[in-house]
Design a protein around this motif. Structure first.
Motif, PDB file in Angstrom:
ATOM      1  N   LYS A 134       0.837  -1.210   0.000  1.00 51.32           N
ATOM      2  CA  LYS A 134       0.000   0.000   0.000  1.00 51.32           C
ATOM      3  C   LYS A 134       0.866   1.252   0.000  1.00 51.32           C
ATOM      4  O   LYS A 134       0.544   2.250  -0.639  1.00 51.32           O
ATOM      5  N   TYR A 137       2.535   1.701  -3.529  1.00 49.77           N
ATOM      6  CA  TYR A 137       1.618   1.678  -4.677  1.00 49.77           C
ATOM      7  C   TYR A 137       1.432   3.039  -5.379  1.00 49.77           C
ATOM      8  O   TYR A 137       1.543   3.115  -6.613  1.00 49.77           O
ATOM      9  N   PRO A 138       1.208   4.133  -4.629  1.00 48.92           N
ATOM     10  CA  PRO A 138       1.002   5.414  -5.339  1.00 48.92           C
ATOM     11  C   PRO A 138       2.206   5.799  -6.201  1.00 48.92           C
ATOM     12  O   PRO A 138       2.024   6.286  -7.332  1.00 48.92           O
ATOM     13  N   GLN A 142       2.115   6.328 -10.286  1.00 51.06           N
ATOM     14  CA  GLN A 142       2.574   7.594 -10.900  1.00 51.06           C
ATOM     15  C   GLN A 142       3.689   7.369 -11.904  1.00 51.06           C
ATOM     16  O   GLN A 142       3.748   8.024 -12.935  1.00 51.06           O
ATOM     17  N   GLU A 242      -8.078  -2.846  -6.195  1.00 53.26           N
ATOM     18  CA  GLU A 242      -8.307  -1.703  -7.096  1.00 53.26           C
ATOM     19  C   GLU A 242      -8.672  -2.299  -8.455  1.00 53.26           C
ATOM     20  O   GLU A 242      -7.864  -2.334  -9.375  1.00 53.26           O
ATOM     21  N   THR A 245      -8.314  -0.204 -11.809  1.00 49.38           N
ATOM     22  CA  THR A 245      -6.904   0.056 -12.127  1.00 49.38           C
ATOM     23  C   THR A 245      -6.246  -1.224 -12.628  1.00 49.38           C
ATOM     24  O   THR A 245      -5.459  -1.209 -13.580  1.00 49.38           O
TER      25      THR A 245
END
Ligand code: GLC
Length: 405
Positions: A134, A137-138, A142, A242, A245
């Motif tokens: 988690k 992940y961002p 990106q 998600e 995604t």
């Protein structure tokens, strides 16, 4: 094998650094005193194999720390504080200021093959640590979004803006695009790459305009790693529930797989493409075997390609796989850097590709050759394919990849 593990563990330990709470591993203490993107991915795989998954996680998290606003993850991160001043890195930069040569401070403005998602998934599989997943992940999303939006030209495939982004700085694949003849000195090659860097800095790395005017190669190796990365990212998104995604990345992976066909005329041999000159780069480097790694071939195509690899000594040598065909113009087994010598990462990618298609015996052969190389010559940057003598950086971490073969 135990002795080998000990050597690898010791070298990794010696190369560990921690600056202001950021942990990373330098590829080689003197020659490469910073954090590199794809090296850190290799390191995470090696740490996992050594059951040091905590270090793998830390290394991956710190490689994401210097992510640019655009989403690009830089190929080099410079960590320094008062206690750890930036080392002088004269060889590559000819006395230039490392902290400004790439147009930003603290990192480069180039990237490297996007192996990150695959490695993150591997570490997750080994640890089951959903918090780690988690957390990272961002940055992953990106990064892959940046690649898709800023580095695509005619279709879903990515172009690189400098040979260094391929991870193979002076590979003969890039000679023509750099305006070089097949035979040239290392100095000439570096001059061209530094000049290119100046142009990129001058245009502020504006990908959509001036990068395409200077250098833009749709590279087989880079895109192969991208394809596997997209598949891994889709799986990661699914694990994190998600769903949309996950679907987006699965579809993007399919698109890339389809578009890769534009890089081949016979479905077996894939070549990089010069987007500016609009021509296929028919230069035989080890990248010819990358399609095995990312699964572009059907079984009979793969069989033909593997037969070619083992049929003669154009690529196969007594000590591993040459990075450039022995028949290639400008092949140099000892001093060539990426123009002939054996490197551990290509051995690793090809070995994994062979396993993917069930060529166990052949994969084991590459593994044995790699082990042999380290036993005879230690952990070096690259090796003479015919004598096994090690050259280049010392205490070089990539040799640790034998643990994941
Ligand atoms: C060399 C290699 C590159 C690597 C870097 C650090 O420049 O060509 O692939 O990332 O060294 O090891």
């Amino acid at each position: 094998m135990e002795e080998l593990r000990t050597l690898i563990r010791q070298t990794m330990q010696e190369n560990q650094r921690e600056v202001s709470g950021h942990f990373y591993t330098v590829p080689s203490p003197v020659r490469y005193p910073f954090q590199w993107l794809w090296d850190s991915c290799f390191h995470a795989l090696i740490y996992s194999a050594l059951d040091e998954t905590n270090l793998a996680k830390k290394e991956l998290l710190s490689v994401c720390e210097k992510q640019h606003q655009s989403g690009l993850i830089p190929h080099i991160s410079f960590w320094h504080d008062e206690k750890n001043p930036l080392p002088n890195w004269g060889r590559e930069l000819r006395g230039g200021d490392i902290n400004h040569i790439f147009g930003v401070t603290g990192s480069s403005s180039l990237t490297q093959p996007p192996l990150l998602a695959e490695v993150v998934l591997e570490v997750y599989k080994k640890t089951g640590d959903a918090d780690f997943l988690k957390k990272i992940y961002p940055a992953l999303v990106q990064f892959y979004e940046y690649l898709n939006s800023e580095r695509t030209a005619e279709n879903s495939l990515l172009f690189i803006v400098n040979p260094d982004e391929s991870g193979e700085d002076n590979s003969p694949r890039f000679d023509k695009a750099l305006g070089l003849l097949s035979k040239h000195s290392k100095e000439e090659n570096l001059d061209k790459r530094l000049y290119l860097m100046e142009k990129l800095v001058a245009c502020d790395f504006d990908t959509k305009t001036c990068m395409k005017e200077n250098f833009a190669v749709i590279d087989v190796g880079f895109n192969c790693v991208y394809l596997s990365g997209l598949e891994a990212l889709s799986t990661i998104a699914e694990i994190l529930k998600e769903k949309d995604t996950s679907k987006t990345y699965a579809n993007r992976a399919k698109e890339v797989q389809t578009d890769m066909k534009t890089l081949t005329t016979d479905n077996i041999h894939y070549y990089s493409f010069d987007h500016i000159a609009k021509e296929m780069i028919s230069i035989n480097t080890w990248n010819l075997f990358m399609p095995l790694y990312c699964g572009l071939l059907n079984q009979s195509e793969a069989e033909k390609l593997v037969q070619e690899l083992f049929a003669d000594d154009n690529f196969m040598a007594s000590y591993g796989i040459r990075t450039f065909s022995k028949q290639g113009n400008g092949y140099d087994a000892i001093d060539g850097f990426w123009r002939g010598p054996v490197w551990m990462a290509p051995n690793y990618f090809i070995q994994q590709g062979l396993l993917r298609y069930g060529f166990k015996k052949e994969a084991d052969k590459i593994k044995d050759l790699s082990i042999n190389l380290i036993k005879n010559s230690g952990m070096r940057e690259h090796y003479d394919p015919d004598s096994g003598t090690g050259y280049g950086a010392e205490k070089f971490t990539w040799a640790g990849l034998v643990l994941v073969m």
